[in-house]
Design an enzyme around this catalytic site. Sequence first.
Site, PDB file in Angstrom:
ATOM      1  N   GLU A  21       4.116   6.316 -11.800  1.00 57.38           N
ATOM      2  CA  GLU A  21       5.340   5.564 -11.536  1.00 57.38           C
ATOM      3  C   GLU A  21       5.749   4.715 -12.731  1.00 57.38           C
ATOM      4  OE1 GLU A  21       5.713   4.217  -7.123  1.00 57.38           O
ATOM      5  OE2 GLU A  21       3.709   3.768  -7.820  1.00 57.38           O
ATOM      6  N   GLY A  87       2.713   6.021   4.194  1.00 53.34           N
ATOM      7  CA  GLY A  87       2.831   6.949   5.317  1.00 53.34           C
ATOM      8  C   GLY A  87       3.862   6.411   6.297  1.00 53.34           C
ATOM      9  N   MET A 196      -1.830   0.570   1.700  1.00 51.05           N
ATOM     10  CA  MET A 196      -3.153  -0.020   1.532  1.00 51.05           C
ATOM     11  C   MET A 196      -3.195  -1.272   0.648  1.00 51.05           C
ATOM     12  SD  MET A 196      -5.301   3.568   1.279  1.00 51.05           S
ATOM     13  CE  MET A 196      -6.880   2.776   1.459  1.00 51.05           C
ATOM     14  N   GLU A 197      -2.044  -1.817   0.261  1.00 51.56           N
ATOM     15  CA  GLU A 197      -2.069  -2.951  -0.683  1.00 51.56           C
ATOM     16  C   GLU A 197      -1.106  -4.095  -0.390  1.00 51.56           C
ATOM     17  OE1 GLU A 197      -1.340   0.251  -1.851  1.00 51.56           O
ATOM     18  OE2 GLU A 197      -3.392   0.793  -2.375  1.00 51.56           O
ATOM     19  N   ASP A 220       4.257  10.890   3.392  1.00 51.87           N
ATOM     20  CA  ASP A 220       3.631  11.662   4.485  1.00 51.87           C
ATOM     21  C   ASP A 220       3.888  10.914   5.775  1.00 51.87           C
ATOM     22  OD1 ASP A 220       1.238  10.005   2.931  1.00 51.87           O
ATOM     23  OD2 ASP A 220       1.181   9.770   5.097  1.00 51.87           O
TER      24      ASP A 220
END
Length: 258
Positions: A21, A87, A196-197, A220
Amino acid sequence: MTSPSLPPFRRLAILSALVDEQRGLIEHLQQRHKVEHAGRHFWLGTLGGTPVVLTVSRIGKVSAAITATLLIERFGADAIVFTGVAGGLGDGVKVGDVVVAQDFLQHDLDVSPLFPRYEVPAYGRSRFECHPTLSQALAEAVKAALAQGLSPDFGQAQLHRGLIASGDRFVCGAEESAHLQTRLRAAGHEALAVEMEGAAVAQVCADHGLPFAAMRTISDRADDTAHLDFAKFVQAVASRYAERIVWQLLGVPQPGLA
Ligand code: ADE
């Protein structure tokens, strides 16, 4: 900056989940220099006149919290913008869409029965809000990028705004993600996406009283094929999304783009 109501930053941190990124952004850094610290690479310089520091968060809340703290304490960041993938959890949040966070919670934090489920002890709350003005500017940048047809492979991508749930787990099962959503709903939380962050970075910024905004492209649906969809998506599009959106946010035409 695209939004005239944003103050000038002493140094804006662009924190990304993925190395891909940042590649294009680092390439165009003016007065570029790299500092290695605590096993991480921090890229400093200016982008379109805005002083910036770029780095990747690493995966998981602890790693992200350490990285965010270093950005602020060591590299003088006075605002953090996060780019990454997530997700999709919410109804209608599909692969290729983008979520700009309104707030974050940790879906795997549970100190019950001592504290209500999801509440962060010592803070008296479970949700950490993003900065309204910076988030609005980020949402406008996303809208502008999506209007340029960023993701032809995914049809008409949409922007969503709302709660994102963070936890130290790659959610990879239809049953698991349904269960997660049910538990969150039972506590009054309607999450659009899972990653997750973000909640960790939001908490670090809250501790320092600094603005934080975050965007996540949906890679996803956190279901049985999440790991396959994730890998495909990250390679194919995530980096293009993040780069285009950051240039939009900085109010600078993307170099090399007609
Ligand atoms: N980031 C992208 N997809 C994810 C998922 N399914 N779970 C957690 N983090 C993610």
